[in-house]
Design a protein around this motif. Structure first.
Motif, mmCIF file in Angstrom:
data_model
loop_
_atom_site.group_PDB
_atom_site.id
_atom_site.type_symbol
_atom_site.label_atom_id
_atom_site.label_comp_id
_atom_site.label_asym_id
_atom_site.label_seq_id
_atom_site.Cartn_x
_atom_site.Cartn_y
_atom_site.Cartn_z
ATOM 1 N N ILE A 37 12.929 17.936 -57.064
ATOM 2 C CA ILE A 37 12.493 17.024 -56.008
ATOM 3 C C ILE A 37 13.560 15.942 -55.799
ATOM 4 O O ILE A 37 13.999 15.298 -56.743
ATOM 5 C CB ILE A 37 11.143 16.368 -56.364
ATOM 6 C CG1 ILE A 37 10.090 17.432 -56.629
ATOM 7 C CG2 ILE A 37 10.712 15.411 -55.267
ATOM 8 C CD1 ILE A 37 9.792 18.343 -55.463
ATOM 9 N N LEU A 38 13.975 15.793 -54.556
ATOM 10 C CA LEU A 38 14.994 14.808 -54.200
ATOM 11 C C LEU A 38 14.407 13.774 -53.252
ATOM 12 O O LEU A 38 13.470 14.045 -52.525
ATOM 13 C CB LEU A 38 16.177 15.496 -53.496
ATOM 14 C CG LEU A 38 16.914 16.571 -54.282
ATOM 15 C CD1 LEU A 38 17.939 17.237 -53.383
ATOM 16 C CD2 LEU A 38 17.589 15.963 -55.489
ATOM 17 N N ARG A 39 15.024 12.591 -53.242
ATOM 18 C CA ARG A 39 14.690 11.551 -52.286
ATOM 19 C C ARG A 39 15.991 11.042 -51.693
ATOM 20 O O ARG A 39 17.007 11.002 -52.366
ATOM 21 C CB ARG A 39 13.950 10.408 -52.966
ATOM 22 C CG ARG A 39 12.595 10.840 -53.511
ATOM 23 C CD ARG A 39 11.782 9.705 -54.050
ATOM 24 N NE ARG A 39 10.599 9.950 -54.801
ATOM 25 C CZ ARG A 39 9.906 11.044 -54.977
ATOM 26 N NH1 ARG A 39 10.280 12.141 -54.432
ATOM 27 N NH2 ARG A 39 8.821 11.103 -55.696
ATOM 28 N N SER A 40 15.928 10.639 -50.429
ATOM 29 C CA SER A 40 17.127 10.140 -49.782
ATOM 30 C C SER A 40 16.755 9.136 -48.713
ATOM 31 O O SER A 40 15.748 9.305 -48.020
ATOM 32 C CB SER A 40 17.901 11.300 -49.146
ATOM 33 O OG SER A 40 18.970 10.808 -48.378
ATOM 34 N N ASP A 41 17.583 8.110 -48.568
ATOM 35 C CA ASP A 41 17.378 7.164 -47.484
ATOM 36 C C ASP A 41 18.212 7.546 -46.263
ATOM 37 O O ASP A 41 18.165 6.875 -45.242
ATOM 38 C CB ASP A 41 17.688 5.733 -47.932
ATOM 39 C CG ASP A 41 19.142 5.537 -48.327
ATOM 40 O OD1 ASP A 41 19.882 6.530 -48.452
ATOM 41 O OD2 ASP A 41 19.550 4.372 -48.510
ATOM 42 N N GLU A 44 17.399 14.186 -44.319
ATOM 43 C CA GLU A 44 16.081 14.796 -44.280
ATOM 44 C C GLU A 44 15.984 15.681 -45.520
ATOM 45 O O GLU A 44 16.908 16.451 -45.803
ATOM 46 C CB GLU A 44 15.927 15.654 -43.020
ATOM 47 C CG GLU A 44 14.625 16.412 -42.983
ATOM 48 C CD GLU A 44 14.517 17.385 -41.814
ATOM 49 O OE1 GLU A 44 13.503 18.104 -41.770
ATOM 50 O OE2 GLU A 44 15.432 17.448 -40.982
ATOM 51 N N VAL A 45 14.917 15.545 -46.270
ATOM 52 C CA VAL A 45 14.719 16.360 -47.469
ATOM 53 C C VAL A 45 13.620 17.372 -47.166
ATOM 54 O O VAL A 45 12.525 17.002 -46.741
ATOM 55 C CB VAL A 45 14.330 15.495 -48.687
ATOM 56 C CG1 VAL A 45 14.046 16.371 -49.902
ATOM 57 C CG2 VAL A 45 15.417 14.477 -48.997
ATOM 58 N N ILE A 47 11.478 20.233 -49.018
ATOM 59 C CA ILE A 47 11.097 20.837 -50.288
ATOM 60 C C ILE A 47 10.469 22.187 -49.973
ATOM 61 O O ILE A 47 9.469 22.268 -49.264
ATOM 62 C CB ILE A 47 10.141 19.926 -51.072
ATOM 63 C CG1 ILE A 47 10.836 18.584 -51.331
ATOM 64 C CG2 ILE A 47 9.693 20.595 -52.365
ATOM 65 C CD1 ILE A 47 9.940 17.499 -51.839
#
Length: 153
Positions: A37-41, A44-45, A47
């Protein structure tokens, strides 16, 4: 304007990709499975459900001619090239129509050697700052080439 698609499962260059994409004003999509699981500011992620090759197929379905695909999977790179996209490995090596067949053959031969060997082969060496710099330079050159209107590799 190309989209940048990243096969982001265990990808060590996501931060570099986002920094450079931001500078060029290009959108980034990070694709990962439910185990990464990735997060980014910035990006677009997406999953993708777990399953063999699920991320690979999702990336292929999103990919269009002129997009940039970042992957260490030669099979994904071959599919991207087949759609007219650009491909680059996290090492900075560009995938081209001229080198992809040889890379796929080397992968096949390596797999056969591993399957027939009773000895454990060493994994890849630890990633270095030089590896990151090599990727950054190659990725930047690729985007400059694309934005300069040069034809597809």
């Amino acid at each position: 304007m190309p989209n940048i698609l990243v096969d982001a499962d265990a990808c060590p260059v996501v931060d570099i990709v986002e920094r450079i994409a931001r500078r060029f004003g290009l959108p980034v999509t990070l694709l990962c499975d439910t185990n990464h699981i990735l997060r980014s500011d910035y990006s677009e992620v997406r999953i993708i459900g777990a399953g063999a090759d699920a991320v690979d197929f999702a990336l292929f379905n999103l990919c269009h001619a002129g997009d940039v695909v970042i992957t260490q999977d030669y099979g994904v790179a071959a599919m991207a090239l087949g759609k007219g996209a650009y491909g680059i490995h996290q090492s900075g090596r560009l995938y081209t129509n001229e080198n992809i067949d040889q890379l796929l053959m080397e992968r096949h031969l390596s797999r056969k050697a591993r399957q027939s060997s009773k000895h454990h082969l060493k994994g890849p060496r630890k990633r270095s700052r030089e590896d990151d710099e090599r990727f950054e330079q190659a990725f930047t050159r690729l985007l400059q080439t694309i934005q300069g209107g040069n034809t597809h590799a």
